[in-house]
Design an enzyme around this catalytic site. Sequence first.
Site, PDB file in Angstrom:
ATOM      1  CB  ILE A 616      -0.995   0.021   1.193  1.00 54.58           C
ATOM      2  CG1 ILE A 616      -0.255  -0.227   2.517  1.00 54.58           C
ATOM      3  CG2 ILE A 616      -2.107  -0.946   0.974  1.00 54.58           C
ATOM      4  CD1 ILE A 616      -1.165  -0.082   3.727  1.00 54.58           C
ATOM      5  CB  ALA A 618       7.408   3.542  -0.411  1.00 57.56           C
ATOM      6  N   GLY A 622      11.228   0.335   4.055  1.00 55.73           N
ATOM      7  CA  GLY A 622      10.834  -0.701   3.118  1.00 55.73           C
ATOM      8  C   GLY A 622       9.356  -0.521   2.792  1.00 55.73           C
ATOM      9  CG  ASP A 735       7.130  14.638  11.730  1.00 58.89           C
ATOM     10  OD1 ASP A 735       6.747  15.732  11.288  1.00 58.89           O
ATOM     11  OD2 ASP A 735       7.534  13.719  10.993  1.00 58.89           O
TER      12      ASP A 735
END
Length: 936
Positions: A616, A618, A622, A735
Amino acid sequence: MVLLALSLTLIQRRTSEQLNWDAITEMDEHNRPIHTFQVCNVMEPNQNNWLRSNWISRQAAQKVYVELRFTLRDCNSIPWVSGTCKETFNLFYHETDEAHGVKFRPAQYTKIDTIAADESFTQMDLGDRILKLNTEVREVGPINRKGFYLAFQDIGACIALVSVRVYYKKCPFTLRNLASFPDTVPRVDSSSLVEVRGACVDHAEERDTPKLFCGADGDWLVPLGRCVCSVGYEEIDGSCVACRPGFYKAYAGNIKCSKCPPHSFSYGEASAICRCEKGFFRAEKDPPTMACTRPPSRPRNLMFNLNDTCLLLEWSPPSDTGGRRDLTYNVQCKRCGPEPDRCQQCEDELRFLPGPLGLTNATVTVVDFSAHANYTFEIESLNGVSDMSSFPRPVAIITVSTDQGGPSLVGALKKDWASPNSIALSWQQPEQTTLPIIDYEVKYYEKEHELLSYSSTRTKAPSVIVSGLKPATWYVFSVRTRTAAGYSSYSPKYEYETTGDCKYLRQSKVLVCCTAVRPKYRVFFGWCCLCFKGRYGNHIIHSSYWLDYLVSLCRYQCSVEAPKDVRVKFCSHNVHIPYPGIKTYVDPDTYEDPTQAVHEFTKEIDPSRIRIERVIGAGEFGEVCSGRLRTPGKKEIAVAIKTLKGGYVERQRWDFLREASIMGQFDHPNIIRLEGVVTKSRPVMIVVEYMENGSLDSFLRQHDGHFTVIQLVGMLRGIASGMKYLSDMGYVHRDLAARNILVNSNLVCKVSDFGLSRVLEDDPEAAYTTTGGKIPIRWTAPEAISYRKFSSASDAWSYGIVMWEVMSYGERPYWEMSNQDVILSIEEGYRLPAPMGCPVALHQLMLHCWQKERNHRPKFTDIVSFLDKLIRNPSSLLPLVEDIQSLPESPGEEMDYPMFISVGDWLDSIKMSQYKSNFMAAGYNTLDSVARMSIE
Ligand code: ACK
């Protein structure tokens, strides 16, 4: 391969007594017409039948290839022809510079070869309509004339010539290593190669001479050397493309264009270097990759210390170093008479140690001064770009009168109380001071390390609490006063050995400090530290049990007896313990062995229970896949699986698993849930709950305008609730942004992305700051950008930005403004305006989150309760910002920020209502003032 001729116009020479070649159209086995030249005079002896091609230009060829396709009849299959029937024919050529028309003289022709058939056919094959086609290729050359003819001589065979292909071989035009190589014809001699030198493509330059070799078969061999893109250009798909505005490339080579370093820009394309913004500079030796910098601000806290023979000037480094490390100081001296305007330079009269210029330490000693004089010292800070600025250099100024006596001494130090990690000391204030005392400086050091290092702290009162001491260690303390005339000498030394620390103290533990308070006097009465192994801190302990437990341990541990009405205050030390009864986040990086953190906070999943269905997205490490997870005795669930791609080093494996070790500590409906990890087999995986609608930013962009305000507020409430949970746990996200929120099919929003390293390195929004860190500028509070002060308050700023993203359906904060402009405009007080259709109450909450002073921003608990109030009372969401803005202005009616909570409510909520009057009496009547309250 280059074709010279495919089908040939053949002319034949007819003699009176011989039958010659015939042009015949036949059908092949697929019933397609084939045009052939045939001859079959097998009955008569001495045949000599010629067929000739038209003139074939040789073009660039030196050697040509002739491919013949033909059929040939087996003589044995024809009765009565022995002796006359042949099974071969001859191939000839003749070089000429021009065509000869129909003139044909076989004697001029040179034989290339006798052509025999690999396969000949019989009458029976003919009956079955089987054509046994032969293909033969012959090389002809070297050919030196402009062209040539081919000729076929029949000497009595039964032949059908189906096709003749004439071609030569070449190495085709190619691009290799940014160099172009032209079409090249190989040598006739097949054992030697043609060396070809490549030409660099546009905007590229030679590194080592690019070369290729053309082989006899038309293949390029042995690439050597290369070209590289010139400055201002980068390689994209085999050509050199100009760097975009905002990017640059300073050196020729195989590197990409880079973003302009901080405080620099490039407007045009193909920039070799970025120009500095106004007020910023690049020193001569600064590399183009370095941020532009500016001169430093003035030195701070300039002080002097005077005795009979020397004068020590000391100061603190400037608050703004201009972004450079090459900071130095210059000292200038003026000596003024009674009239202040009659001053003379005095550097030459005095001696400065180590010198007056280029000082690298923030101190200088002055000797050889006159006893009765007024000196004014100016200290300027400089760095490598100070000479480039036309602005006057800011200086710190101090005037020293050598007439004045030094300030008075303080008396002996006295211990009030102590704990394993701290000590409270007090001393007698000096009775007479010529000048008012500015403050006291307490200096202390470990007795064992007397000459190595010392610490100091300042206090305005004649008492101090020194914390952060090591248990069971001898310390030496002394104090001195400071007045405008400088420091006194130190008090007599006071030595003290701290008591032993609690016996449970080991690595990776939670350290909890408690203070015993006697409420009547509002003073701290005792102080002690309790240590727990990490696991205790992570267990929910019922609050009353927790309190009792702490109180009894406090009584046991503290060197003073706690009074009966003791209250326990929690303070952070190694970790943050905000409220009793809530477990605390443990930073997995504090584990000496990271795998231990993974074991402690995550569940290992047997990979046979996971079924990966599709990719679904990146992730940083990975692919991210969706799939199903089976758990014995439970319903199969949908999961997202983050994988760690192969070829990782141990550090990357830990960076990947760190996120799981963090996530595994959380359990909240608005925090993405960790199902477990796969670490014992490959690939390493992190398995989390599946969120059908993916990340919030793209989800909102895809559904622009689809939701009611209440639905949007519901999403925001969820995010705030998750963030409240994180801040209560003492976890700072750093973040928080809509791209890091995931949405499930019920529109429930969950906070995700706990990979701390990712914040710094791999968030595509993160940019480098002047301090060198990588930060998602548009989402980050100013104090976190400028000096990396990340806290739950900086998370609250980011939350305000997320609110704006949600209310604008995924618009980019500050649109296309550059990061630099965003920073400047925030500094100047600009804040994002309300998105279209945004209720006033929500925009006010955003503005509240974006207060410069971080302690003034709302806490997440305030945000959750405010949003709850809005949801319970939807009419409060009706006034929209655009409606208010269209009303005529009514002077004096400013919109207040929403009142979240009063000090009284707050004390009620933390079960300390009885202190309301104490807080009010002491002037703590706003939460902001409470937030600024220090231990002292
Ligand atoms: O915006 P998306 O569809 O949501 O694309 C990204 C992609 O993987 C790379 O991070 C999606 N993603 C990440 N975690 C999950 C999850 N738990 N459930 C569903 N999608 C996820 C994300």
